[in-house]
Scaffold this motif. Structure first.
Motif, PDB file in Angstrom:
ATOM      1  N   TRP A 325       1.219  -1.234   0.425  1.00  0.00           N
ATOM      2  CA  TRP A 325      -0.303  -0.075  -0.030  1.00  0.00           C
ATOM      3  C   TRP A 325       0.391   1.335  -0.090  1.00  0.00           C
ATOM      4  O   TRP A 325       0.735   2.385  -0.641  1.00  0.00           O
ATOM      5  CB  TRP A 325      -0.824  -0.036   0.926  1.00  0.00           C
ATOM      6  CG  TRP A 325      -1.392   1.273   1.318  1.00  0.00           C
ATOM      7  CD1 TRP A 325      -3.201   1.470   0.555  1.00  0.00           C
ATOM      8  CD2 TRP A 325      -1.423   2.583   1.915  1.00  0.00           C
ATOM      9  NE1 TRP A 325      -3.778   2.353   1.458  1.00  0.00           N
ATOM     10  CE2 TRP A 325      -3.018   2.739   2.283  1.00  0.00           C
ATOM     11  CE3 TRP A 325      -0.632   2.519   3.287  1.00  0.00           C
ATOM     12  CZ2 TRP A 325      -2.364   4.356   2.614  1.00  0.00           C
ATOM     13  CZ3 TRP A 325      -0.699   3.996   3.560  1.00  0.00           C
ATOM     14  CH2 TRP A 325      -1.543   4.731   4.072  1.00  0.00           C
ATOM     15  N   GLY A 328       2.695   1.534  -3.599  1.00  0.00           N
ATOM     16  CA  GLY A 328       2.040   1.688  -4.422  1.00  0.00           C
ATOM     17  C   GLY A 328       1.600   0.969  -5.604  1.00  0.00           C
ATOM     18  O   GLY A 328       2.026   0.588  -6.577  1.00  0.00           O
ATOM     19  N   ARG A 329       1.695  -0.983  -5.028  1.00  0.00           N
ATOM     20  CA  ARG A 329       1.838  -1.968  -5.752  1.00  0.00           C
ATOM     21  C   ARG A 329       0.621  -2.260  -5.027  1.00  0.00           C
ATOM     22  O   ARG A 329       1.394  -4.074  -4.726  1.00  0.00           O
ATOM     23  CB  ARG A 329       3.075  -2.698  -5.783  1.00  0.00           C
ATOM     24  CG  ARG A 329       3.908  -2.334  -4.194  1.00  0.00           C
ATOM     25  CD  ARG A 329       5.261  -3.477  -4.451  1.00  0.00           C
ATOM     26  NE  ARG A 329       5.836  -2.768  -2.805  1.00  0.00           N
ATOM     27  CZ  ARG A 329       5.572  -4.005  -2.147  1.00  0.00           C
ATOM     28  NH1 ARG A 329       4.681  -4.956  -2.507  1.00  0.00           N
ATOM     29  NH2 ARG A 329       6.275  -4.306  -1.139  1.00  0.00           N
ATOM     30  N   THR A 330      -0.666  -2.051  -5.058  1.00  0.00           N
ATOM     31  CA  THR A 330      -1.156  -3.050  -4.852  1.00  0.00           C
ATOM     32  C   THR A 330      -2.145  -3.856  -6.074  1.00  0.00           C
ATOM     33  O   THR A 330      -2.841  -4.490  -5.805  1.00  0.00           O
ATOM     34  CB  THR A 330      -2.203  -2.506  -3.790  1.00  0.00           C
ATOM     35  OG1 THR A 330      -3.108  -0.833  -4.908  1.00  0.00           O
ATOM     36  CG2 THR A 330      -1.784  -1.231  -2.576  1.00  0.00           C
ATOM     37  N   ASP A 336      -2.524   2.799  -6.815  1.00  0.00           N
ATOM     38  CA  ASP A 336      -1.627   2.518  -6.817  1.00  0.00           C
ATOM     39  C   ASP A 336      -0.996   3.936  -6.539  1.00  0.00           C
ATOM     40  O   ASP A 336      -0.172   5.041  -6.607  1.00  0.00           O
ATOM     41  CB  ASP A 336      -1.181   1.929  -7.556  1.00  0.00           C
ATOM     42  CG  ASP A 336      -0.728   0.493  -6.664  1.00  0.00           C
ATOM     43  OD1 ASP A 336      -1.537   0.171  -5.291  1.00  0.00           O
ATOM     44  OD2 ASP A 336      -1.390  -0.611  -7.644  1.00  0.00           O
ATOM     45  N   THR A 356      -8.027   5.611  -0.799  1.00  0.00           N
ATOM     46  CA  THR A 356      -6.555   5.199  -0.330  1.00  0.00           C
ATOM     47  C   THR A 356      -7.027   4.671   0.927  1.00  0.00           C
ATOM     48  O   THR A 356      -6.916   3.792   1.648  1.00  0.00           O
ATOM     49  CB  THR A 356      -5.774   5.765  -0.514  1.00  0.00           C
ATOM     50  OG1 THR A 356      -5.468   7.147   0.619  1.00  0.00           O
ATOM     51  CG2 THR A 356      -4.793   6.396  -1.844  1.00  0.00           C
ATOM     52  N   TYR A 453       2.759  -4.012 -13.970  1.00  0.00           N
ATOM     53  CA  TYR A 453       1.851  -4.317 -13.035  1.00  0.00           C
ATOM     54  C   TYR A 453       2.187  -5.494 -11.784  1.00  0.00           C
ATOM     55  O   TYR A 453       2.476  -6.329 -13.152  1.00  0.00           O
ATOM     56  CB  TYR A 453       1.077  -3.152 -13.820  1.00  0.00           C
ATOM     57  CG  TYR A 453       0.123  -2.926 -12.620  1.00  0.00           C
ATOM     58  CD1 TYR A 453       0.222  -1.496 -12.192  1.00  0.00           C
ATOM     59  CD2 TYR A 453      -1.115  -3.311 -12.661  1.00  0.00           C
ATOM     60  CE1 TYR A 453       0.042  -1.118 -10.983  1.00  0.00           C
ATOM     61  CE2 TYR A 453      -2.206  -2.660 -11.162  1.00  0.00           C
ATOM     62  CZ  TYR A 453      -1.297  -1.701 -11.188  1.00  0.00           C
ATOM     63  OH  TYR A 453      -2.281  -1.141  -9.709  1.00  0.00           O
TER      64      TYR A 453
END
Length: 478
Positions: A325, A328-330, A336, A356, A453
């Motif tokens: 979280w 920024g790689r959820t 993200d 968020t 991604y």
């Protein structure tokens, strides 16, 4: 009886206009000194590159230049104000210290300690209302109680303002500027960032306007757009907000001037619905300050204590989810992109703060306090009352909070508020090849279109069920 001399202590009021404490000191004193303390009790805990310190440093330079133009000067010290203010008051031989009030618990305790030290030395401590229109005990219910729901508070706030518009009167400095203490010769230079122990951040690269002039520039830019604020504010790819939040935080603007201007627009039939909604946002700021003042337990605890019984996810897996979280790689693009915006710029759009926060709490099952602390470290405009209030709203544990069974769907939020994916593409260029339909849930698109991604760390529908079970402990009726 006039004081021989006094000292004005600048804190969250970095300006030299419409400044209550400075105005009152000039009226009451024959000579007035001004000081700003780089507070080591705050700064020592910050990373060595911090945009907020850059912002303060630039704003202080502007304050010093403005005071010099008026015939005065700014004293700058670096240390613990509890020691520095009484010591400087003694060094200058002033009769009193003037400042504008701060409503955070630690600030209240700090000021009480300074006041005791000054009193022991035979000096006075005078504090004034400046960063709000109405202080924490001024807007009360009909039976004299403290509000815990925003709309009744807002209505009472507006009614009180209509009954006494004099609270918006400006506090002029220039007519009394001759009483400012002249600078010593030679005047000491302001400390550099390096001397304060900091390195330059990317504030200048981001072109964030600083100081009094920056606040004025942003407000003038916003006024022609204010009529559309009620709609435009929800879309992160649109220039909708005022971008003044950091200036509210450090007092480079006068809230009285802003409210006067908005009311004048409304009286002239201008500003539309947007002006009314923006004024409501200013009232939210005062509402959260009031909540913090009357309920200091919210620092570290739920406004509604029953919510402290919730069992949050812990352990290595939760730590990894939290890291995803933060970084920024959820796998959820809007979440993200918002976190990348925060990490890269120190700013996050208000709609995205809600998205968020709700994702961390209700999709990942992680304690809202962890997210609150992360925002506190990274937000340029970090304000304890507003940040805490926003996080407790998202967690459903606060006053006037989102009901726990209303859980933001990060995909539908993305589709609704960034339909074309413009904001997402700005921070996630690896998704540029996806269509406006695919970009909100890339795992459903052919993988060759988004090879760099991440897959979603949780599936929203499953996470929603776990959240409803998690919140059963509070036995909140639907």
């Amino acid at each position: 009886m006039k004081l021989t001399s006094s000292l004005v202590w600048l804190r969250r009021d970095l300006r030299v206009f419409d400044h209550v404490a400075l105005h009152q000191a000039l009226l009451a004193s024959e000579r007035v000194y001004c000081v700003f303390i780089y507070d080591t009790t705050i700064l020592d805990a910050l990373p060595r590159r911090d945009r907020r310190v850059d912002f303060i440093h630039a704003s202080i330079a502007e304050v010093a230049a403005e005071l010099k133009q008026l015939g005065g000067h700014l004293i700058v010290r670096h240390g613990d104000p509890v020691r520095e203010i009484p010591a400087l008051a003694a060094e200058l031989g002033v009769d009193a210290v003037f400042c504008n009030r701060d409503y955070e618990p630690q600030a209240i305790e700090r000021d009480a300690t300074v006041e005791r030290a000054l009193d022991a030395a035979g000096r006075k401590f005078h504090s004034y209302k400046d960063q709000v229109i109405f202080e924490c005990g001024e807007v009360l219910s009909q039976n004299g109680g403290v509000f815990s729901v925003f709309t009744p508070y807002k209505n009472a706030w507006l009614k009180k303002l209509a009954a006494d518009p004099s609270v918006l009167a400006p506090y002029n400095i220039e007519p009394h500027a001759a009483r400012l203490a002249p600078p010593p010769s030679p005047a000491p230079a302001l400390p550099t960032l390096a001397e304060l122990g900091f390195e330059p951040s990317n504030l200048a690269e981001l072109k964030i306007p600083t100081g009094m002039s920056g606040a004025e520039k942003l407000f003038e830019d916003f006024l022609p757009r204010i009529a559309d604020y009620n709609v435009a504010r929800d879309f992160p790819a649109v220039k909708g907000p005022s971008y003044l939040s950091i200036h509210f935080r450090f007092g480079t603007l006068s809230v009285r001037h802003l409210v006067r201007t908005v009311l004048d627009l409304q009286e002239r039939g201008a500003g539309g619905e947007g002006a009314a909604v923006w004024l409501s946002e200013l009232i939210w700021r005062e509402f959260y300050a009031m909540i913090l003042y009357h309920n200091p337990h919210v620092v570290g605890g739920s406004f509604k204590p029953a919510y402290d019984a919730i069992q949050w996810e812990t352990g290595p897996e939760a730590d990894e989810l939290f890291a995803a979280w933060c970084e920024g790689r959820t796998g959820y693009p809007l979440v993200d992109a918002a976190m990348l915006q925060l990490n890269q710029t120190g700013y996050m759009h208000n709609r995205l703060r809600m998205v968020t926060a709700c994702f961390l709490i209700k999709d990942l099952g992680i304690d809202w306090r962890r997210g609150e602390a992360y925002f506190a470290l990274h937000l340029n405009d970090f304000d304890l009352a507003s940040n805490n209030g926003g996080w407790q709203w998202a967690s459903s544990s606060g006053c006037d909070a989102q009901p726990y069974f209303r859980i933001f769907n990060p995909i539908t939020q993305s589709e609704k508020f960034d339909g074309e994916g413009k904001f997402i593409r700005r921070y996630l260029p690896q998704l540029a090849q996806l269509s406006a339909k695919e970009i909100h849930a890339p795992w459903l698109a052919p993988r060759m279109l988004a090879p760099d991604y991440w897959p979603p760390v949780v599936m929203h529908d499953e996470a929603r069920k776990r959240t409803l079970e998690r919140y059963e402990v509070v036995k909140k009726p639907a």
